[in-house]
Design a protein around this motif. Structure first.
Motif, PDB file in Angstrom:
ATOM      1  N   ARG A   1       6.393  12.252  -5.377  1.00 17.20           N
ATOM      2  CA  ARG A   1       6.425  11.440  -4.176  1.00 17.20           C
ATOM      3  C   ARG A   1       7.714  11.669  -3.400  1.00 17.20           C
ATOM      4  O   ARG A   1       8.721  12.108  -3.942  1.00 17.20           O
ATOM      5  CB  ARG A   1       6.264   9.955  -4.532  1.00 17.20           C
ATOM      6  CG  ARG A   1       4.970   9.709  -5.283  1.00 17.20           C
ATOM      7  CD  ARG A   1       4.682   8.247  -5.527  1.00 17.20           C
ATOM      8  NE  ARG A   1       3.484   8.142  -6.369  1.00 17.20           N
ATOM      9  CZ  ARG A   1       2.249   8.202  -5.918  1.00 17.20           C
ATOM     10  NH1 ARG A   1       2.043   8.348  -4.621  1.00 17.20           N
ATOM     11  NH2 ARG A   1       1.219   8.122  -6.733  1.00 17.20           N
TER      12      ARG A   1
ATOM     13  N   ASP B   1      -1.670   9.393  -0.516  1.00 15.26           N
ATOM     14  CA  ASP B   1      -2.530   8.828  -1.552  1.00 15.26           C
ATOM     15  C   ASP B   1      -2.537   7.301  -1.453  1.00 15.26           C
ATOM     16  O   ASP B   1      -1.545   6.650  -1.774  1.00 15.26           O
ATOM     17  CB  ASP B   1      -1.989   9.253  -2.925  1.00 15.26           C
ATOM     18  CG  ASP B   1      -3.047   9.199  -4.017  1.00 15.26           C
ATOM     19  OD1 ASP B   1      -4.207   8.898  -3.700  1.00 15.26           O
ATOM     20  OD2 ASP B   1      -2.711   9.472  -5.175  1.00 15.26           O
TER      21      ASP B   1
ATOM     22  N   LEU C   1      -3.667   3.368  -2.483  1.00 17.65           N
ATOM     23  CA  LEU C   1      -3.991   2.662  -3.710  1.00 17.65           C
ATOM     24  C   LEU C   1      -5.419   2.126  -3.638  1.00 17.65           C
ATOM     25  O   LEU C   1      -5.966   1.931  -2.544  1.00 17.65           O
ATOM     26  CB  LEU C   1      -3.022   1.501  -3.934  1.00 17.65           C
ATOM     27  CG  LEU C   1      -1.554   1.881  -4.112  1.00 17.65           C
ATOM     28  CD1 LEU C   1      -0.703   0.625  -4.223  1.00 17.65           C
ATOM     29  CD2 LEU C   1      -1.365   2.751  -5.331  1.00 17.65           C
TER      30      LEU C   1
ATOM     31  N   ILE D   1       5.281   3.340  -6.784  1.00 15.27           N
ATOM     32  CA  ILE D   1       3.965   2.741  -6.548  1.00 15.27           C
ATOM     33  C   ILE D   1       3.942   1.276  -6.962  1.00 15.27           C
ATOM     34  O   ILE D   1       3.199   0.485  -6.380  1.00 15.27           O
ATOM     35  CB  ILE D   1       2.830   3.535  -7.235  1.00 15.27           C
ATOM     36  CG1 ILE D   1       3.127   3.764  -8.713  1.00 15.27           C
ATOM     37  CG2 ILE D   1       2.578   4.842  -6.531  1.00 15.27           C
ATOM     38  CD1 ILE D   1       1.977   4.441  -9.447  1.00 15.27           C
TER      39      ILE D   1
ATOM     40  N   PRO E   1      -3.212   4.693  -7.679  1.00 14.79           N
ATOM     41  CA  PRO E   1      -3.482   5.644  -6.604  1.00 14.79           C
ATOM     42  C   PRO E   1      -4.896   6.215  -6.682  1.00 14.79           C
ATOM     43  O   PRO E   1      -5.421   6.481  -7.767  1.00 14.79           O
ATOM     44  CB  PRO E   1      -2.442   6.744  -6.833  1.00 14.79           C
ATOM     45  CG  PRO E   1      -1.340   6.066  -7.567  1.00 14.79           C
ATOM     46  CD  PRO E   1      -2.012   5.078  -8.459  1.00 14.79           C
TER      47      PRO E   1
ATOM     48  N   GLU F   1      -0.620   3.770   1.508  1.00 19.24           N
ATOM     49  CA  GLU F   1      -0.559   5.215   1.302  1.00 19.24           C
ATOM     50  C   GLU F   1       0.875   5.662   1.007  1.00 19.24           C
ATOM     51  O   GLU F   1       1.830   5.199   1.625  1.00 19.24           O
ATOM     52  CB  GLU F   1      -1.067   5.958   2.538  1.00 19.24           C
ATOM     53  CG  GLU F   1      -2.515   5.686   2.895  1.00 19.24           C
ATOM     54  CD  GLU F   1      -2.695   4.433   3.738  1.00 19.24           C
ATOM     55  OE1 GLU F   1      -1.677   3.750   4.012  1.00 19.24           O
ATOM     56  OE2 GLU F   1      -3.834   4.133   4.103  1.00 19.24           O
TER      57      GLU F   1
END
Length: 312
Positions: free
Chosen positions: A152, A170, A172, A210, A252, A276
């Motif tokens: 990331r 990406d 979630l 995340i 994700p 995202e």
């Protein structure tokens, strides 16, 4: 001469402490005792006549001299590893080896496709795959332990000497088993977010990017910290627990996509706009890809372009 007295063990020990910020953690990684690490560092500092680390309650922090030494020490160890790898490649009839770092949330879907892509193209390339948290992978990339990282986008302070190439964004998802009460009960399905506190949430581990996105999502919708949680980055653990329980998996889309496509899991009808995160390739700025590395990079870009995830 000083350089004649410095051994590989001095460099290896120095880099381990620099990477982990702790003599104790470095000792564990190197499978030696902490006193042995301390003794080796003392020998190196005496040979160089400088202090390489400031040791305190927060661990071992590089001094200015230590930071300068690390740049060259990392390159020296990397050169030695590459020399050993070249001998190994020759012994294995020229098969090239590319070392890839990848997030555990990305590896389960991307790595199998990458291996198949390389096989179908008839490329004589072997992969070494390492998974870990983004900061850990970036540190290994800087020290030339990895050739590339699929991860990331990091804070600018963590990207010094590195470049980031966006692959995809990406989002979630909230994944549940087929027949879950949040899908089968009309009252619950009408507003699944309001009823999340009644179920166990499977969340990314604390401290990850995340997890920060998950916490922000819940906070923005007026939901406090969940009462029952399972925190893990293991796709295998989360997949099996979700499929056999009423837990809700917050993860994700890329990692959950195979289960959603097969129907084993179902995504809750909840808008995940704004969740995202950019996923891409991180390389050393001074990298000149070998033929094998270039082939792996091209294959990764091709797979990402076909994945069908939300594009940033």
């Amino acid at each position: 001469m000083i350089e004649d007295r410095i051994k590989f063990r001095h460099l290896q020990c120095f880099l381990a402490v620099a990477q982990h910020g702790s003599l104790q953690k470095a000792a564990g990684v190197l499978s030696i005792t902490q006193p042995a690490v301390s003794k080796t560092l003392k020998e190196l500092e005496e040979m160089l006549a400088v202090r390489l680390f400031e040791r305190g309650r927060k661990g071992a922090v590089l001094t200015r001299e230590g930071e300068a030494f690390m740049r060259h020490a990392g390159a020296s160890v990397s050169a030695l590893r590459e020399a050993v790898a070249s001998v190994d490649q020759t012994r294995r009839q020229g098969r090239a080896v590319v070392t890839v770092g990848v997030l555990p949330t990305v590896a389960p879907w991307l790595m199998p496709q990458l291996l198949r892509q390389l096989e179908q193209a008839g490329l004589n390339t072997s992969l070494r795959i390492h998974t870990g948290a983004n900061p850990e992978l970036l540190a290994q990339l800087r020290q030339r332990e990895l050739d590339l990282v699929i991860g990331r986008f990091a804070e600018p302070a963590h990207m010094l000497g590195l470049t980031f190439e966006h692959l995809y964004a990406d989002p979630l998802v909230l994944a549940v088993r087929a027949g879950h009460p949040l899908l089968s009960d009309p009252v619950l399905r009408a507003n699944p977010l309001a009823h999340l506190p009644a179920f166990t949430l499977i969340l990314p581990s604390q401290g990850t990017a995340i997890r920060h996105t998950v916490d922000s999502f819940l906070l923005a919708r007026g939901l406090g910290p969940p009462a029952r949680t399972l925190e893990t980055l293991s796709v295998t653990v989360a997949r099996h627990y979700t499929a056999g329980s009423d837990a809700v998996w917050f993860f994700p889309l890329g990692a959950v996509r195979p289960e959603l496509d097969s129907g084993a899991l179902v995504s809750l009808p909840v808008s995940m706009a704004g969740t995202e995160e950019l996923v891409g390739l991180t390389l050393r700025a001074d990298m000149s890809p070998t033929q094998a590395q270039g082939e792996v990079l091209s294959a990764i870009r091709l797979i990402a372009s076909k994945q069908g995830l939300t594009s940033a």
